[in-house]
Each structure stands twice: as C-alpha cells, then as structure tokens.
Write an enzyme that holds these catalytic residues in place. Sequence first.
Site, PDB file in Angstrom:
ATOM      1  N   LYS A 155      -4.182   2.458  22.156  1.00 48.45           N
ATOM      2  CA  LYS A 155      -4.242   1.708  20.898  1.00 48.45           C
ATOM      3  C   LYS A 155      -5.337   0.657  21.009  1.00 48.45           C
ATOM      4  O   LYS A 155      -5.308  -0.187  21.903  1.00 48.45           O
ATOM      5  CB  LYS A 155      -2.908   1.020  20.612  1.00 48.45           C
ATOM      6  N   LYS A 166      -4.286 -10.437   9.532  1.00 52.21           N
ATOM      7  CA  LYS A 166      -4.423 -10.573  10.981  1.00 52.21           C
ATOM      8  C   LYS A 166      -5.429 -11.670  11.290  1.00 52.21           C
ATOM      9  O   LYS A 166      -6.529 -11.698  10.731  1.00 52.21           O
ATOM     10  CB  LYS A 166      -4.923  -9.252  11.603  1.00 52.21           C
ATOM     11  N   ASP A 178      -4.432   6.791   5.002  1.00 55.37           N
ATOM     12  CA  ASP A 178      -3.537   5.848   5.672  1.00 55.37           C
ATOM     13  C   ASP A 178      -4.289   4.644   6.238  1.00 55.37           C
ATOM     14  O   ASP A 178      -3.796   3.524   6.173  1.00 55.37           O
ATOM     15  CB  ASP A 178      -2.794   6.590   6.803  1.00 55.37           C
ATOM     16  N   LYS A 220       0.844  -1.182   0.000  1.00 53.20           N
ATOM     17  CA  LYS A 220       0.000   0.000   0.000  1.00 53.20           C
ATOM     18  C   LYS A 220       0.884   1.238   0.000  1.00 53.20           C
ATOM     19  O   LYS A 220       2.028   1.113   0.423  1.00 53.20           O
ATOM     20  CB  LYS A 220      -0.947  -0.004   1.190  1.00 53.20           C
ATOM     21  N   HIS A 238      -7.619  -0.343   5.431  1.00 51.75           N
ATOM     22  CA  HIS A 238      -7.886  -1.275   6.535  1.00 51.75           C
ATOM     23  C   HIS A 238      -9.332  -1.178   7.040  1.00 51.75           C
ATOM     24  O   HIS A 238      -9.988  -2.192   7.272  1.00 51.75           O
ATOM     25  CB  HIS A 238      -6.949  -1.001   7.711  1.00 51.75           C
ATOM     26  N   ASP A 290      -3.077  -5.659   1.949  1.00 49.68           N
ATOM     27  CA  ASP A 290      -3.653  -4.877   3.031  1.00 49.68           C
ATOM     28  C   ASP A 290      -3.357  -5.725   4.266  1.00 49.68           C
ATOM     29  O   ASP A 290      -3.992  -6.763   4.469  1.00 49.68           O
ATOM     30  CB  ASP A 290      -5.171  -4.713   2.857  1.00 49.68           C
ATOM     31  N   HIS A 291      -2.390  -5.299   5.066  1.00 47.67           N
ATOM     32  CA  HIS A 291      -1.900  -6.234   6.083  1.00 47.67           C
ATOM     33  C   HIS A 291      -2.967  -6.582   7.121  1.00 47.67           C
ATOM     34  O   HIS A 291      -2.865  -7.592   7.799  1.00 47.67           O
ATOM     35  CB  HIS A 291      -0.606  -5.736   6.739  1.00 47.67           C
TER      36      HIS A 291
HETATM   37  C1  BG6 Z   1      -0.268   1.125   8.496  1.00 47.86           C
HETATM   38  C2  BG6 Z   1      -0.276   2.627   8.599  1.00 47.86           C
HETATM   39  O1  BG6 Z   1      -0.877   0.692   7.308  1.00 47.86           O
HETATM   40  O2  BG6 Z   1      -0.997   0.598   9.594  1.00 47.86           O
HETATM   41  C3  BG6 Z   1       0.310   3.097   9.918  1.00 47.86           C
HETATM   42  O3  BG6 Z   1       0.487   3.172   7.532  1.00 47.86           O
HETATM   43  C4  BG6 Z   1      -0.404   2.422  11.069  1.00 47.86           C
HETATM   44  O4  BG6 Z   1       0.212   4.510  10.059  1.00 47.86           O
HETATM   45  C5  BG6 Z   1      -0.444   0.920  10.859  1.00 47.86           C
HETATM   46  O5  BG6 Z   1       0.302   2.737  12.260  1.00 47.86           O
HETATM   47  C6  BG6 Z   1      -1.298   0.260  11.909  1.00 47.86           C
HETATM   48  O6  BG6 Z   1      -1.145  -1.120  11.796  1.00 47.86           O
HETATM   49  P1  BG6 Z   1      -1.384  -2.070  13.027  1.00 47.86           P
HETATM   50  O7  BG6 Z   1      -1.146  -3.440  12.486  1.00 47.86           O
HETATM   51  O8  BG6 Z   1      -0.409  -1.666  14.099  1.00 47.86           O
HETATM   52  O9  BG6 Z   1      -2.795  -1.814  13.462  1.00 47.86           O
END
Ligand code: BG6
Length: 516
Positions: A373, A210, A263, A176, A268, A205-206
């Site tokens: 978070k 998950k 972002d 991405k 996501h 899209d990581h």
């Molecule tokens: C990324 C963003 O795709 O996802 C980052 O570019 C963000 O800004 C991150 O911090 C969050 O990923 P995760 O896996 O920590 O929720």
Amino acid sequence: MATTPTEAPDREAGENPLVEGLERLPVAPTTLVIFGASGDLAKRKLLPALYNLAHEGALPERFNLIGCARREQSDDEFREMARESIEANSRRDPDSQVLDGLLERMRYAAVPFDDSEAYPKLADMIEELDEEAGQPLSRMYYLSTAPEFFSVIAEELKAAGLHRHKQADVRVVIEKPFGTDLESARKLQKVISSVFRERQVFRIDHYLGKETVQNVLAFRFANLMFEPVWSRNFIDHVQITAAEDIGIGSRAGYYDQSGALRDLVQNHMLQLLTLLCMEPPSSFDADKVRDEKVKVLDAITPPTEEEVERGTVRAQYTAGSPGGEDVPGYLQEEGVPDDSQTETYAALRLEVHNWRWQGVPFFLRTGKRLARKTTEIAVQLKPVPHLAFASDGSVGVQPNLLILAVQPNEGVSLSLGAKIPGSRMRIRPVNMEFLYGSSFMSQSPEAYERLIQDAMRGEATLFTRDDEVIGQWSIIDPILKAWHSGKPAMAKYEAGAPGPPEAQDLLGRGRSWRGL
Ligand code: BG6
C-alpha cells in the site's frame, strides 16, 4: 527539509491550514442527519470521526445527530450500535464520559429513503430538537447511502420542505460516487441543483481531508524554491501512484460495478493531479481554489479512442501468494462473475495542455492486490544540461526526484546528487527527508474529522464543486467507453505483483515506474 524534530504544533484541534489568514467560520449549532447511518461508512468512519471531534471539543455546544436508515429500531438500539462502532474504529480509546455525552445526543428515525411519508416525521423530529434548543439549528444532511438514493433523498427533502430554512443554514454532504459516468453525473447534478444551491452542497472526496494531500498546497505555495522549477522547463514527468495490497474484500457488489478507474482515478487521483498542477490562487477562498483546479481539468483534453488504446492499461489480478498467503484471483472472488470485465488496475498517461505543463506526461496508476500500500506523487526533474565531472565521477549522477508521500510514511523527500567521501570525485544520490511523524510528533486527524467539521462550518475548499466533478468525468468518460468496447485488451497481473508488464510500455523509453 531537515529532519530535526521540531516542537508539537501550537494548533487548535482541527484547524484547517488552508484557510489560515481568512476569517475562520464558527461551527454553528447543528442537527446532523445521517442517511445510511447503519451502513459500513457510518460505522467505520463517520461515527468514530464524530467521537473524535467531541473528544477535542470541536463539535458545537448544541449538537444533535439523527441516524436514518430503513429498518425500525429504537434510539437505544441505534446508540448501542454507535457505541460499538466507535469503540471498534476510533483512532483514540474512547473516554466513557465523552462517549456517553455524544450518545445522549443521538436519535434514530426509520426512513425508507423513497417513502414520502417518512420525511414529514423526520421534519417533526428536527423541529422538536429546535424547540428543545430554543433556536433553529443548522441542518446538515449527510448522504451516506447507496448512490442510487442520492436523488430520491434530495427530492424527498424538498417535498417535505427540509431543503431550506429562513433562519438556519441547510447543507447537504454527498458521498462518492457522484455519478457513474458523465451522463449520470450530469443527471444527478440536475436533481441536486433543482433542490439545493451550490453553496449548500458539499461533495466528499476523502483524499482532500488527508493532511498530506493538503500539504501538497502548503508545500507548493509556502515555499518559494519550488515555484521556478515547477513547469515543463524542469520537470520530465510525474508519476502518481495509489497502490493497495488489499483485495476487494466483501465489496464485490459495489466494486464489480465500479472498477479501479471509477473507484480511485476519477476522484482521488485527479484531485492529486489538480493540486499538483494548479496555479497559485490569490487566496484560499473556496471558490478561488476550486476555480484554479477546474482550469487544470479543462486543460486535459478528453482522450480519443485511439489515445485510450495507446495511453491506458487496464488489468485484473490473478491468484497469487503475496507474503506467503494464497489469495484468489479477481474472477474467483466471491460475488464476482466469472466473465467480469471490471479492472482492478488502471494506469494512464495524461497531459495538461497549458503553458506551464505542455508536453509533460503525467502517469497515474492504481490497483488492488499490488505489492504494497502506498500513495505518492513522484516529480521527476530533468537531468542537468552538462556534466563537467570526469567520466567515473558522473556515473552516479541522477536527475533530482521529489516525492510527496501521502501514505504511509507521510512526508516529502528530495533526492540530490552528493559527493561520496574520499579522494576521488564520485557522486551518488542522497535523500533529504521531512517525515510528518518525527517533525510534528502529533497524530493527524482522520480525513473525515476535518471534512465533517468544515462542512458544518460551511467551509467548502476541501469539497468537490459541481463543475469540478463534471470536469473529472469528462476526462474519464471516453476511457470508460473505449474500455467497454474492449480497447485496449484486459491485461493480467499476479496478486502481490507491482502491476501488469504492459504498464511499463506506457512510460516510454528511458523511464520506469517507481518500485512498489
Ligand atoms: C475509497 C475506495 O474511496 O478509497 C476504496 O472506494 C479504497 O476502494 C479507498 O480502498 C482508499 O482510501 P485510503 O484512504 O485507504 O487511501
């Protein structure tokens, strides 16, 4: 949903529950070429993920890695960098034998991405590896560079004849962001499809890698009891949150061009929304799943300028002291222009216009420097139609709330009204919880482990298809445009706060955001 610990799963490492029941595709012998191999993503995620796959015996027996980046360096220098990255970032302490074995399979090629002369040399290197193996190996190009190089690299690969092979699979994995708005995404797609067929393309899209995101599908489609309530008839609204407590770190260059909407929301969060809303596919075949997701995106009408003004909030964090530590505001971060109009927080209301979801508002919010978070989907059910208890018994009755917690404290919880023990009928909410940690007692693989392995196998379910990415941008593009013209005005929130006060108005009367 009970919390009784169950046995550790009897699962092959890296097995994808989404494709259970389908013929599992083998991981063919592969040469993986990582463009941007000395970049941040490669160091923090890709190389450690490869190590963990090696540790689990999940890499093919014949596996080579060619790291490509601009600067000149020897194979050994690259291996040393890889060793350090793996040692610093792997979820496991590396075993020296496994690590040495993996490093031995690594090479380095200096490839300035727009230098046509570098690609034939890369082609020679790949062919040498085929000769060593005595067979043509599958080729997988991983584009982990700055996005402006995605098209150039694709075109250069084609010019060097590296985009196809008569006897071996050729695949490309694209990181991405896929475009920065609708037009640029279409332009990039045009180049990509002039080089590769869609089945060769794996857009990352990581979040889809998950475990807990995949569990949204398992939860919905492996349990009968939720299906009857999964609609406008029983659901009042849904809140999807992806809150981060960190700031932008050293990523000002990227982040100030991107902002929270591009972002996290475009990719996501819309993925979470589609998984939550899609119809059950007839099988977990990649295209069947993605067809259903695209239908959800199609059912979200791109907002008008007026709807953006009423239905979205954008904000920037100001200086604050979360947890007692003084942190600068966004505009004071190093590398951010004093007059930046980039949002670090985005909240929006979307609606999915189809029979199942008509009239149910979906509220999405994300931001940096928020109180903590957490990524979760909260499904708020409607109240019961009639309360037969005496008035003091009814006080504590709350509508059911289902939380799909993506991270941290991964799991699912359902709030139910229960009688407080005692001689009177009084009720209060209690939670039924399933927690990954205690139920499975095993460490989840990192998202990238799953995704790299699936891509090597040609299994595309967990990757974004071309029409999906265009569908995502079609929703986000009008918001970007309205924001660009100053609508709505930029709000502010103090670092460490749950968000700007304006976000509350988005929800409408009688609703409030879940606490952060
Ligand atoms: C990324 C963003 O795709 O996802 C980052 O570019 C963000 O800004 C991150 O911090 C969050 O990923 P995760 O896996 O920590 O929720």
